[in-house]
Design an enzyme around this catalytic site. Structure first.
Site, short mmCIF file in Angstrom:
data_model
loop_
_atom_site.label_atom_id
_atom_site.label_comp_id
_atom_site.label_asym_id
_atom_site.label_seq_id
_atom_site.Cartn_x
_atom_site.Cartn_y
_atom_site.Cartn_z
N SER A 13 0.75 -1.18 -0.13
CA SER A 13 -0.26 0.20 -0.10
C SER A 13 0.96 1.24 0.13
O SER A 13 0.46 2.40 -0.70
CB SER A 13 -1.00 -0.05 1.25
OG SER A 13 -0.32 -0.10 2.34
N MET A 78 10.92 -6.34 5.15
CA MET A 78 11.25 -6.96 6.46
C MET A 78 12.60 -7.43 6.53
O MET A 78 12.73 -8.42 7.35
CB MET A 78 10.03 -7.79 6.88
CG MET A 78 8.76 -6.99 6.91
SD MET A 78 8.52 -5.48 7.65
CE MET A 78 8.30 -5.97 9.06
N ASN A 95 13.23 4.62 4.68
CA ASN A 95 12.28 3.48 5.18
C ASN A 95 11.11 4.28 5.75
O ASN A 95 11.22 5.40 6.36
CB ASN A 95 13.05 2.77 6.08
CG ASN A 95 12.37 1.55 6.83
OD1 ASN A 95 11.55 0.95 5.89
ND2 ASN A 95 12.19 1.19 7.99
N HIS A 97 8.20 3.45 8.57
CA HIS A 97 8.25 2.73 10.01
C HIS A 97 7.01 3.34 10.77
O HIS A 97 6.62 4.32 10.79
CB HIS A 97 9.44 2.82 10.63
CG HIS A 97 9.50 2.11 11.90
ND1 HIS A 97 9.48 0.68 11.90
CD2 HIS A 97 9.14 2.16 13.26
CE1 HIS A 97 9.47 -0.17 13.16
NE2 HIS A 97 8.99 0.95 14.06
C1 GAR Z 1 3.87 -0.71 6.72
O1 GAR Z 1 3.07 -0.40 7.80
C2 GAR Z 1 5.24 -0.28 7.28
O2 GAR Z 1 5.20 0.85 7.89
C3 GAR Z 1 5.56 -1.59 7.74
O3 GAR Z 1 5.00 -2.71 7.14
C4 GAR Z 1 3.80 -2.14 6.57
C5 GAR Z 1 3.86 -2.45 5.05
O4 GAR Z 1 2.61 -2.22 4.41
N1 GAR Z 1 7.02 -1.69 7.77
C6 GAR Z 1 7.66 -2.10 9.05
O5 GAR Z 1 7.29 -2.58 10.02
C7 GAR Z 1 9.23 -1.93 8.89
N2 GAR Z 1 9.85 -2.14 10.03
P1 GAR Z 1 2.47 -1.99 2.93
O6 GAR Z 1 3.06 -3.43 2.20
O7 GAR Z 1 0.95 -1.97 2.71
O8 GAR Z 1 3.20 -0.93 2.44
#
Ligand code: GAR
Length: 181
Positions: A13, A78, A95, A97
Site C-alpha cells: 500500500s 522486512m 524507510n 516505519h
Molecule cells: C507498513 O505499515 C510499514 O510501515 C511496515 O510494514 C507495513 C507495510 O505495509 N514496515 C515495518 O514495520 C518496517 N519495520 P504495505 O506493504 O501495505 O506498505
C-alpha cells in the site's frame, strides 16, 4: 527525473502511494517474497519487478539490479539492508516505519504501542543505516491511539498517515538531491 527503486515484502500500500505521486519515476520493485502483493501491484502498473530471496549475499544481489537508480525506498521491506548496498547509496535509502521513532523499532510497532498503553504513536520516514530503524528522521506524523483500538484498527490508521507522509518525505529528499539527479 529521478529513478526510484522500491523494496517491499508485503501488500504494497505504501508502494501504491508512491506510484500515485511519482508515476514512472518508479522504475523497479524488488521483493524477497515471491507471492507478495507488492509484486502484483507493480505488475498492474507495468513496473518491472524482481524477486531476491534471503541469503548471505542478498544486499549484493540487490545492488547488481540497481544500475541507474538514484533512490531506494523501503516500503514494508522486512529485512535489514547491509553492505555493499548501504555504501553504494549513502543517504539514498529511505524507510517508512509504523511508529514515532526512536519509540518501538522492529516488528509490529503498532502492537508494541498498544502493549505500552501509549496514547499517541504514528509513523516515521527515515534514512536507512546499518541499525534497526535507527537512521536520521526525515518526517513523522502522529496518530492518536483510541481506547478501543485493536492491532488491526490502529495499524490501519497508521497506514493512512504513512500514505501521506512517505510521498512528502521522498519529495523533500529528491529536492535536496536535485542538481545531482
Ligand atoms: C507498513 O505499515 C510499514 O510501515 C511496515 O510494514 C507495513 C507495510 O505495509 N514496515 C515495518 O514495520 C518496517 N519495520 P504495505 O506493504 O501495505 O506498505
Amino acid at each position: 527525473m529521478a529513478k526510484i527503486a522500491v523494496l517491499g515484502s508485503g501488500t504494497g500500500s505504501n508502494f501504491q502511494a508512491l506510484v500515485e505521486e511519482f508515476g514512472d519515476e518508479i522504475v523497479l520493485v524488488i521483493s524477497d517474497q515471491p507471492g507478495a502483493g507488492i509484486l502484483e501491484k507493480a505488475k498492474a502498473f507495468g513496473i518491472p519487478t524482481a524477486v531476491e530471496v534471503g541469503g548471505a549475499d542478498l544486499s549484493a544481489r540487490i545492488l547488481k539490479r540497481l544500475g541507474g537508480v538514484d533512490l531506494i525506498c523501503l516500503a514494508g521491506y522486512m529485512r535489514l539492508v547491509k553492505e555493499p548496498l548501504l555504501s553504494a547509496f549513502p543517504n539514498r535509502i529511505l524507510n517508512i516505519h509504523p511508529s514515532l521513532l526512536p519509540k518501538y523499532p522492529g516488528k509490529a510497532a503498532w502492537e508494541q504501542a498498544l502493549a505500552d498503553q501509549a496514547e499517541v504513536t504514528g509513523c516515521t520516514v527515515h534514512y536507512v543505516d546499518a541499525g534497526i530503524d535507527t537512521g536520521e528522521v526525515i518526517l513523522q506524523e502522529k496518530v492518536e491511539v483510541l481506547i478501543d483500538d485493536t492491532a488491526t484498527t490502529l495499524h490501519a490508521r497508521i497506514q493512512i498517515a504513512e500514505h501521506r507522509v512517505y510521498p512528502q518525505a521522498v519529495k523533500r529528499v529528491l529536492k535536496k538531491m536535485s542538481g545531482r539527479v
